[in-house]
Motif scaffolding. Sequence first.
Motif, PDB file in Angstrom:
ATOM      1  N   GLU A  49       0.842  -1.198   0.000  1.00  0.00           N
ATOM      2  CA  GLU A  49       0.000   0.000   0.000  1.00  0.00           C
ATOM      3  C   GLU A  49       0.876   1.246   0.000  1.00  0.00           C
ATOM      4  O   GLU A  49       1.925   1.263   0.665  1.00  0.00           O
ATOM      5  CB  GLU A  49      -0.902   0.016   1.244  1.00  0.00           C
ATOM      6  N   ARG A  50       0.434   2.255  -0.716  1.00  0.00           N
ATOM      7  CA  ARG A  50       1.158   3.533  -0.725  1.00  0.00           C
ATOM      8  C   ARG A  50       1.134   4.129   0.692  1.00  0.00           C
ATOM      9  O   ARG A  50       0.091   4.112   1.350  1.00  0.00           O
ATOM     10  CB  ARG A  50       0.457   4.476  -1.702  1.00  0.00           C
ATOM     11  N   LEU A  51       2.276   4.630   1.140  1.00  0.00           N
ATOM     12  CA  LEU A  51       2.353   5.248   2.465  1.00  0.00           C
ATOM     13  C   LEU A  51       2.617   6.738   2.308  1.00  0.00           C
ATOM     14  O   LEU A  51       3.597   7.133   1.662  1.00  0.00           O
ATOM     15  CB  LEU A  51       3.498   4.610   3.276  1.00  0.00           C
ATOM     16  N   ILE A  52       1.736   7.552   2.890  1.00  0.00           N
ATOM     17  CA  ILE A  52       1.962   9.007   2.911  1.00  0.00           C
ATOM     18  C   ILE A  52       2.070   9.404   4.375  1.00  0.00           C
ATOM     19  O   ILE A  52       1.139   9.191   5.158  1.00  0.00           O
ATOM     20  CB  ILE A  52       0.816   9.747   2.215  1.00  0.00           C
ATOM     21  N   THR A  53       3.230   9.932   4.747  1.00  0.00           N
ATOM     22  CA  THR A  53       3.432  10.186   6.166  1.00  0.00           C
ATOM     23  C   THR A  53       4.425  11.329   6.387  1.00  0.00           C
ATOM     24  O   THR A  53       4.902  11.931   5.431  1.00  0.00           O
ATOM     25  CB  THR A  53       3.881   8.868   6.857  1.00  0.00           C
ATOM     26  N   HIS A  54       4.688  11.650   7.652  1.00  0.00           N
ATOM     27  CA  HIS A  54       5.763  12.578   8.003  1.00  0.00           C
ATOM     28  C   HIS A  54       6.575  11.918   9.120  1.00  0.00           C
ATOM     29  O   HIS A  54       6.049  11.090   9.852  1.00  0.00           O
ATOM     30  CB  HIS A  54       5.327  13.880   8.686  1.00  0.00           C
ATOM     31  N   ILE A  55       7.806  12.404   9.292  1.00  0.00           N
ATOM     32  CA  ILE A  55       8.571  12.091  10.503  1.00  0.00           C
ATOM     33  C   ILE A  55       8.785  13.414  11.232  1.00  0.00           C
ATOM     34  O   ILE A  55       9.259  14.390  10.655  1.00  0.00           O
ATOM     35  CB  ILE A  55       9.920  11.413  10.166  1.00  0.00           C
ATOM     36  N   PHE A  56       8.372  13.430  12.509  1.00  0.00           N
ATOM     37  CA  PHE A  56       8.427  14.658  13.322  1.00  0.00           C
ATOM     38  C   PHE A  56       9.691  14.683  14.178  1.00  0.00           C
ATOM     39  O   PHE A  56      10.209  13.630  14.571  1.00  0.00           O
ATOM     40  CB  PHE A  56       7.214  14.724  14.255  1.00  0.00           C
ATOM     41  N   ARG A  57      10.125  15.896  14.524  1.00  0.00           N
ATOM     42  CA  ARG A  57      11.270  16.056  15.431  1.00  0.00           C
ATOM     43  C   ARG A  57      10.812  15.944  16.871  1.00  0.00           C
ATOM     44  O   ARG A  57       9.868  16.628  17.272  1.00  0.00           O
ATOM     45  CB  ARG A  57      11.904  17.433  15.210  1.00  0.00           C
ATOM     46  N   HIS A  58      11.537  15.107  17.638  1.00  0.00           N
ATOM     47  CA  HIS A  58      11.122  14.802  19.016  1.00  0.00           C
ATOM     48  C   HIS A  58      11.110  16.030  19.925  1.00  0.00           C
ATOM     49  O   HIS A  58      10.438  16.051  20.943  1.00  0.00           O
ATOM     50  CB  HIS A  58      12.078  13.757  19.607  1.00  0.00           C
ATOM     51  N   ASP A  59      11.917  17.071  19.574  1.00  0.00           N
ATOM     52  CA  ASP A  59      12.115  18.182  20.513  1.00  0.00           C
ATOM     53  C   ASP A  59      11.278  19.412  20.143  1.00  0.00           C
ATOM     54  O   ASP A  59      11.613  20.519  20.534  1.00  0.00           O
ATOM     55  CB  ASP A  59      13.607  18.557  20.543  1.00  0.00           C
ATOM     56  N   ASP A  60      10.195  19.222  19.409  1.00  0.00           N
ATOM     57  CA  ASP A  60       9.439  20.375  18.918  1.00  0.00           C
ATOM     58  C   ASP A  60       8.340  20.792  19.899  1.00  0.00           C
ATOM     59  O   ASP A  60       7.610  19.952  20.427  1.00  0.00           O
ATOM     60  CB  ASP A  60       8.803  20.039  17.566  1.00  0.00           C
ATOM     61  N   LYS A  61       8.210  22.105  20.102  1.00  0.00           N
ATOM     62  CA  LYS A  61       7.233  22.574  21.104  1.00  0.00           C
ATOM     63  C   LYS A  61       5.784  22.506  20.607  1.00  0.00           C
ATOM     64  O   LYS A  61       4.860  22.714  21.392  1.00  0.00           O
ATOM     65  CB  LYS A  61       7.578  23.985  21.565  1.00  0.00           C
ATOM     66  N   TYR A  62       5.592  22.248  19.301  1.00  0.00           N
ATOM     67  CA  TYR A  62       4.215  22.200  18.777  1.00  0.00           C
ATOM     68  C   TYR A  62       3.668  20.774  18.609  1.00  0.00           C
ATOM     69  O   TYR A  62       2.601  20.597  18.029  1.00  0.00           O
ATOM     70  CB  TYR A  62       4.127  22.933  17.436  1.00  0.00           C
ATOM     71  N   LEU A  63       4.417  19.769  19.102  1.00  0.00           N
ATOM     72  CA  LEU A  63       3.967  18.388  18.888  1.00  0.00           C
ATOM     73  C   LEU A  63       2.555  18.155  19.426  1.00  0.00           C
ATOM     74  O   LEU A  63       1.798  17.354  18.878  1.00  0.00           O
ATOM     75  CB  LEU A  63       4.928  17.397  19.559  1.00  0.00           C
ATOM     76  N   ASP A  64       2.205  18.865  20.511  1.00  0.00           N
ATOM     77  CA  ASP A  64       0.880  18.633  21.113  1.00  0.00           C
ATOM     78  C   ASP A  64      -0.144  19.691  20.737  1.00  0.00           C
ATOM     79  O   ASP A  64      -1.223  19.757  21.348  1.00  0.00           O
ATOM     80  CB  ASP A  64       1.016  18.494  22.639  1.00  0.00           C
ATOM     81  N   SER A  65       0.193  20.537  19.752  1.00  0.00           N
ATOM     82  CA  SER A  65      -0.806  21.526  19.318  1.00  0.00           C
ATOM     83  C   SER A  65      -0.702  21.781  17.809  1.00  0.00           C
ATOM     84  O   SER A  65      -0.925  22.894  17.349  1.00  0.00           O
ATOM     85  CB  SER A  65      -0.640  22.835  20.094  1.00  0.00           C
ATOM     86  N   ASP A  66      -0.388  20.735  17.072  1.00  0.00           N
ATOM     87  CA  ASP A  66      -0.283  20.840  15.599  1.00  0.00           C
ATOM     88  C   ASP A  66      -1.580  21.456  15.032  1.00  0.00           C
ATOM     89  O   ASP A  66      -2.676  20.961  15.310  1.00  0.00           O
ATOM     90  CB  ASP A  66      -0.078  19.417  15.049  1.00  0.00           C
ATOM     91  N   ALA A  67      -1.427  22.504  14.235  1.00  0.00           N
ATOM     92  CA  ALA A  67      -2.605  23.201  13.686  1.00  0.00           C
ATOM     93  C   ALA A  67      -3.486  22.294  12.835  1.00  0.00           C
ATOM     94  O   ALA A  67      -4.663  22.585  12.629  1.00  0.00           O
ATOM     95  CB  ALA A  67      -2.152  24.398  12.848  1.00  0.00           C
ATOM     96  N   VAL A  68      -2.914  21.166  12.334  1.00  0.00           N
ATOM     97  CA  VAL A  68      -3.714  20.292  11.461  1.00  0.00           C
ATOM     98  C   VAL A  68      -3.884  18.883  12.042  1.00  0.00           C
ATOM     99  O   VAL A  68      -4.309  17.971  11.336  1.00  0.00           O
ATOM    100  CB  VAL A  68      -3.148  20.252  10.022  1.00  0.00           C
ATOM    101  N   PHE A  69      -3.562  18.706  13.317  1.00  0.00           N
ATOM    102  CA  PHE A  69      -3.871  17.459  14.041  1.00  0.00           C
ATOM    103  C   PHE A  69      -3.204  16.224  13.426  1.00  0.00           C
ATOM    104  O   PHE A  69      -3.771  15.128  13.447  1.00  0.00           O
ATOM    105  CB  PHE A  69      -5.399  17.241  14.107  1.00  0.00           C
ATOM    106  N   GLY A  70      -1.974  16.397  12.879  1.00  0.00           N
ATOM    107  CA  GLY A  70      -1.358  15.290  12.136  1.00  0.00           C
ATOM    108  C   GLY A  70      -0.352  14.452  12.914  1.00  0.00           C
ATOM    109  O   GLY A  70       0.138  13.457  12.394  1.00  0.00           O
TER     110      GLY A  70
END
Length: 296
Positions: A225-246
């Motif tokens: 299956e095609r995978l569309i994803t992101h890899i996030f940085r562990h130290d980011d202050k917006y991890l718990d308030s992403d504007a698009v809930f991703g």
Amino acid sequence: MRDIDEFSITQAVIEANRNGNARLVTIMESLVRHLHEFAREVRLTEDEWFQGIRFLTETGQMCDEKRQEFILLSDTLGLSTLVTALNNRKPQECTEATVFGPFYVEDSPAVNNGDDIANGAHGIPCFVSGSVHGLDGKPVAAAELTVWQCDDDGLYDVQRPDLDHFQGRARLLTDAEGRFNFRSILAVPYPIPHDGPVGRMLEGLGRHPWRPAHLHFKIEAAGYERLITHIFRHDDKYLDSDAVFGVRSTLISNWTPHPPGAAPDGTPMDQPYYTLYQDFVLCPNSAAEAKGITAR
Ligand code: BEZ
Ligand code: FE
């Protein structure tokens, strides 16, 4: 069909729609029910109805080949994340999917493993490597990875009208062991475009427009299956308030800082740099159905 009132209007519209294409009828019946129920629940005034019409009109007027305000609206209302979740149920060992976003382009440049995909974009150097496997642990050779990211200013190349070449995006293939590697720049947090109606909506709702730093991947391989994803940085202050809930916890990785010295590919670096190692597990076609994975 006469003397329709607030009690009979919903059924009247549903019946008027009844003879069309079957799937369209199903979708429209549900949409009309929920839309009418919403108006009843909030007791929508005529003024508010007109503000809504104006908002949607401006959203359409903001769209062109480079800007898709309706997708931003879907993203910020959580609809994109919901549709992604509904359509990407898979065994939990597989890498999770997340939202596509509006900055993917079809014809990103093909590069070789080891190449620098920043292509002049400014940022702290970052060396990315990893592998692609199937659920059975076997490496997936010749998987096509498309990668895209913003620069140090938080802008994607397509957001720079004066730029005449791609930056921070590329397509590459995994080798016989399913491995890939490329050089790029460190992903940084950035605000989604907020100079239009969606930005005004966020402001009115007391929300910020920021996304946590991430690198986008689209991975395609025959039999998976095609995978569309992101890899996030562990130290980011917006991890718990992403504007698009991703953000998904399983997609947060350690991006390791290094002092100047020899980079993983042997390049002497006279400035600090980062490395990211990331494995992806692809879901074989139809594995979710075979395992009976359905909605929670
Ligand atoms: C992105 O990650 O590129 C993105 C996703 C949703 C809205 C805006 C940007
Ligand atoms: Fe992005």
